[in-house]
Design a protein around this motif. Structure first.
Motif, short mmCIF file in Angstrom:
data_model
loop_
_atom_site.label_atom_id
_atom_site.label_comp_id
_atom_site.label_asym_id
_atom_site.label_seq_id
_atom_site.Cartn_x
_atom_site.Cartn_y
_atom_site.Cartn_z
N UNK A 13 -16.02 4.23 93.90
CA UNK A 13 -14.79 3.46 94.17
C UNK A 13 -14.04 3.99 95.38
N UNK A 14 -14.66 4.92 96.13
CA UNK A 14 -14.00 5.45 97.32
C UNK A 14 -13.81 4.34 98.36
N UNK A 15 -12.70 4.46 99.12
CA UNK A 15 -12.41 3.47 100.15
C UNK A 15 -13.25 3.76 101.39
N UNK A 16 -14.05 2.80 101.87
CA UNK A 16 -14.87 3.04 103.06
C UNK A 16 -14.05 2.89 104.34
N UNK A 17 -14.55 3.46 105.43
CA UNK A 17 -14.02 3.19 106.76
C UNK A 17 -14.47 1.79 107.16
N UNK A 18 -13.55 0.98 107.67
CA UNK A 18 -13.89 -0.40 108.01
C UNK A 18 -13.61 -0.66 109.49
N UNK A 19 -14.56 -1.35 110.13
CA UNK A 19 -14.49 -1.63 111.56
C UNK A 19 -14.80 -3.10 111.79
N UNK A 20 -13.95 -3.78 112.56
CA UNK A 20 -14.19 -5.17 112.94
C UNK A 20 -14.38 -5.24 114.45
N UNK A 21 -15.43 -5.93 114.87
CA UNK A 21 -15.71 -6.13 116.30
C UNK A 21 -15.61 -7.61 116.60
N UNK A 22 -14.81 -7.97 117.58
CA UNK A 22 -14.69 -9.36 118.02
C UNK A 22 -15.28 -9.45 119.41
N UNK A 23 -16.39 -10.18 119.54
CA UNK A 23 -17.09 -10.28 120.83
C UNK A 23 -17.67 -11.66 120.99
N UNK A 24 -17.86 -12.05 122.25
CA UNK A 24 -18.44 -13.35 122.57
C UNK A 24 -19.90 -13.18 122.96
N UNK A 25 -20.59 -14.30 123.10
CA UNK A 25 -21.99 -14.26 123.48
C UNK A 25 -22.20 -13.54 124.80
N UNK A 50 -22.17 -6.88 108.77
CA UNK A 50 -22.34 -8.33 108.62
C UNK A 50 -21.74 -8.99 109.85
N UNK A 51 -22.01 -10.28 110.04
CA UNK A 51 -21.44 -10.99 111.18
C UNK A 51 -21.21 -12.45 110.83
N UNK A 52 -20.14 -12.98 111.41
CA UNK A 52 -19.82 -14.40 111.28
C UNK A 52 -19.74 -14.97 112.68
N UNK A 53 -20.72 -15.78 113.09
CA UNK A 53 -20.73 -16.27 114.48
C UNK A 53 -19.64 -17.27 114.75
N UNK A 63 -17.42 -12.33 114.79
CA UNK A 63 -16.82 -11.16 114.16
C UNK A 63 -17.92 -10.35 113.48
N UNK A 64 -18.12 -9.14 113.96
CA UNK A 64 -19.04 -8.21 113.32
C UNK A 64 -18.20 -7.26 112.47
N UNK A 65 -18.62 -7.07 111.23
CA UNK A 65 -17.84 -6.23 110.33
C UNK A 65 -18.72 -5.11 109.77
N UNK A 66 -18.20 -3.90 109.82
CA UNK A 66 -18.96 -2.72 109.41
C UNK A 66 -18.11 -1.92 108.42
N UNK A 78 -19.48 0.40 96.94
CA UNK A 78 -19.23 -1.04 96.89
C UNK A 78 -18.69 -1.44 98.26
N UNK A 79 -19.45 -2.22 99.02
CA UNK A 79 -19.08 -2.58 100.39
C UNK A 79 -18.83 -4.08 100.50
N UNK A 80 -17.85 -4.44 101.31
CA UNK A 80 -17.46 -5.84 101.48
C UNK A 80 -18.29 -6.51 102.57
N UNK A 81 -18.37 -7.82 102.51
CA UNK A 81 -19.08 -8.60 103.52
C UNK A 81 -18.16 -9.13 104.62
N UNK A 82 -16.87 -9.15 104.37
CA UNK A 82 -15.92 -9.69 105.33
C UNK A 82 -14.70 -8.79 105.41
N UNK A 83 -14.05 -8.73 106.58
CA UNK A 83 -12.83 -7.94 106.68
C UNK A 83 -11.69 -8.59 105.91
N UNK A 84 -10.90 -7.77 105.28
CA UNK A 84 -9.74 -8.25 104.52
C UNK A 84 -8.47 -7.95 105.30
N UNK A 85 -7.59 -8.92 105.50
CA UNK A 85 -6.34 -8.65 106.21
C UNK A 85 -5.60 -7.46 105.62
N UNK A 86 -5.15 -6.57 106.50
CA UNK A 86 -4.41 -5.40 106.08
C UNK A 86 -5.28 -4.26 105.60
#
Length: 515
Positions: A13-25, A50-53, A63-66, A78-86
């Motif tokens: 249940x530890x909180x992971x480090x979360x990184x969001x990358x916003x990039x274009x083609x 994960x990524x959402x094109x 958006x690439x999310x790590x 337990x890892x998420x598939x999408x970034x959560x606001x905040x």
């Protein structure tokens, strides 16, 4: 419903480090995400990406999310598939307005998020489609960042990467390493790049440069408009005919206008030839004489400066010959190769979308023949059936390259075409209006010259711009006697640039009529 103790399931249940990358083609967002995952796994962390094109390269970023964290007691995370606001620790934005969008999405929060962003711009469709200046204000993003982010690192990572022959993902990886927000040393980052196998040297150079840049100066000031940079007049060009033009600029015009005139001469030599640039200087010289005669010195020759700028723009109008010339230049092919990152062993084919009409064909014909055709609308309509349709032109093929090259070779006959005759007629009428206004209202005459920016492009775009130009200058008689006439004409011009339909201009003209 029965509550489940997740710790008994073997999950952490530890909180992971979360990184969001916003990039274009084309910006290497996927490569950057892979590097970060490889970095975490090499250092013994468990990581997931994960990524959402986006919809397209410039209508929505991917958006690439790590998420990553070290293993604990043999329990799986337990890892998420999408970034959560905040709930995001690091946001990497490969373009400045994407940094703003990350704030709007709630990904950046003042209690936890480090925002790393490149300050360069890749303009969105909604910005480009505006008739005037539709560019978003980056200062709005700066203000929001000061409130929303815990820390910000921002500089032009695109320019830095290009300097070292790499792509922006390498520079962003270096900025991430220097930010000290991940529990890994610099050497670990570099080892990941070295393991990549492609473009290692260039990527490492960009990585190190960005790393040092963040250590020295982590944040650059941002402004909406790029500073104007004018080249100084060279001592010589090595060409007597061009040196003669430079000498005219030095001896016949005030210092304040010389840099602009030099820019205009370069533009027109490129557009046509040195003789055409000489005609440009002749016209500006006549306007400058009138400027001096009507108090130009006290106004720092603002009339001459505006003439130098907008006359060059008017004389370098867009026509079929110009479009073809630009599309077959070697410099354009090389620029496209660099932008898309073509490797030495790869072939590049470009596909242009063109939609010519008989109006453009007629404008390219000699004046007499063009007028003869225009006088026969039925013939024009019949021919238009064969011309007026969209075409995908592959300029990498011999057939299409040769066709465009032949059109570009018509440059020597441009001054005999119907389009040129009409452009010069419109130009002469515009300058006459400015000169007639100058004795009565100097500032208003300067604004008359500035209205030329409404006329641009060709085909429907040119027709709409010319119509707005004519409508704006219809208000000139109502403004010439007013001290604030220049201000009102400037407002009319700005209103004309707000929308294609001219709705804002309609309202502004009614306001002027009521004064």
């Amino acid at each position: 419903m029965t509550a489940v103790d997740i710790t008994r399931t073997g999950l952490s249940t530890d909180k992971p480090l979360s990184i969001a990358i916003l990039a274009m083609g084309g910006q290497g967002g996927g490569v950057l995400a892979d590097w970060i995952v490889a970095l975490a796994e090499t250092e013994g962390f468990i990581a997931q990406s994960t990524s959402v094109p986006g919809v397209a390269q410039r209508t929505g970023a991917t958006i690439y999310y790590i998420e990553m964290l070290p293993p604990k007691g043999g329990r799986l995370p337990v890892l998420s598939l999408m970034p959560t606001p905040g709930d995001v620790d690091i946001v990497l934005a490969a373009e400045f307005m994407e940094a703003g969008r990350s704030i709007l999405r709630g990904l950046v929060t003042p209690d936890r998020t480090t925002l790393i962003a490149s300050t360069h711009r890749a303009y969105a469709v909604v910005e480009k489609e505006q008739p005037g200046d539709g560019v978003g204000d980056p200062l709005t993003v700066v203000d929001a960042t000061d409130v929303a982010a815990k820390r910000m690192i921002a500089f032009d990572m695109q320019a830095l990467a290009e300097t070292y022959g790499s792509v922006i993902s390498s520079a962003m990886f270096g900025a991430l390493a220097a930010a000290n927000v991940l529990p890994f040393g610099k050497a670990a980052f570099e080892n990941v790049i070295k393991a990549g196998g492609k473009g290692i040297e260039a990527s490492l150079r960009a990585f190190v440069a960005a790393y040092e840049r963040v250590r020295e100066k982590p944040r650059d000031a941002v402004s909406k408009a790029a500073p104007k940079r004018f080249e100084a007049l060279p001592a010589t060009t090595g060409q007597p005919v061009l040196d003669a033009l430079l000498e005219r600029i030095r001896t016949q015009f005030p210092q304040t206008a010389q840099a602009m005139l030099f820019a205009g001469v370069k533009k027109l030599v490129d557009f046509q030839d040195p003789a055409y640039a000489g005609d440009y200087l002749d016209r500006v010289a006549r306007l400058h004489q009138q400027d001096q005669a009507h108090g130009g010195l006290a106004k720092d020759h603002a009339f001459t400066l505006a003439a130098a700028k907008y006359l060059a723009v008017a004389m370098a109008y867009d026509d079929v010959i110009r479009v073809a010339d630009l599309k077959v230049r070697a410099s354009r092919f090389e620029r496209v190769r660099q932008e898309v990152g073509v490797k030495p062993d790869q072939l590049l084919y470009t596909t242009e979308f063109m939609h010519p009409r008989m109006e453009e064909v007629i404008g390219t014909l000699p004046g007499g023949i063009g007028r003869w055709l225009e006088a026969r609308p039925k013939l024009v309509a019949w021919l238009d059936r064969f011309v007026n349709r969209g075409r995908r032109v592959r300029t990498g093929t011999i057939l299409w390259f040769s066709a465009l090259y032949l059109v570009s070779a018509l440059k020597p006959m441009r001054r005999k075409t119907l389009r040129h005759a009409r452009e010069m007629g419109h130009l002469a009428g515009w300058l006459d209006q400015a000169l007639e206004t100058l004795p009565a209202n100097y500032d208003l005459a300067v604004e008359v010259l500035g209205c030329r920016r409404l006329v641009k492009g060709y085909s429907d775009t040119h027709a709409r711009g010319a119509a707005k130009f004519d409508r704006v200058l219809q208000a000139l008689p109502m403004l010439i006697a007013r001290e604030d006439g220049a201000s009102w004409l400037r407002r009319l011009r700005q209103a004309a640039l707000l929308d294609e339909e001219g709705i804002a201009l309609d309202g502004a003209l009614k306001t002027v009529a009521s004064l």
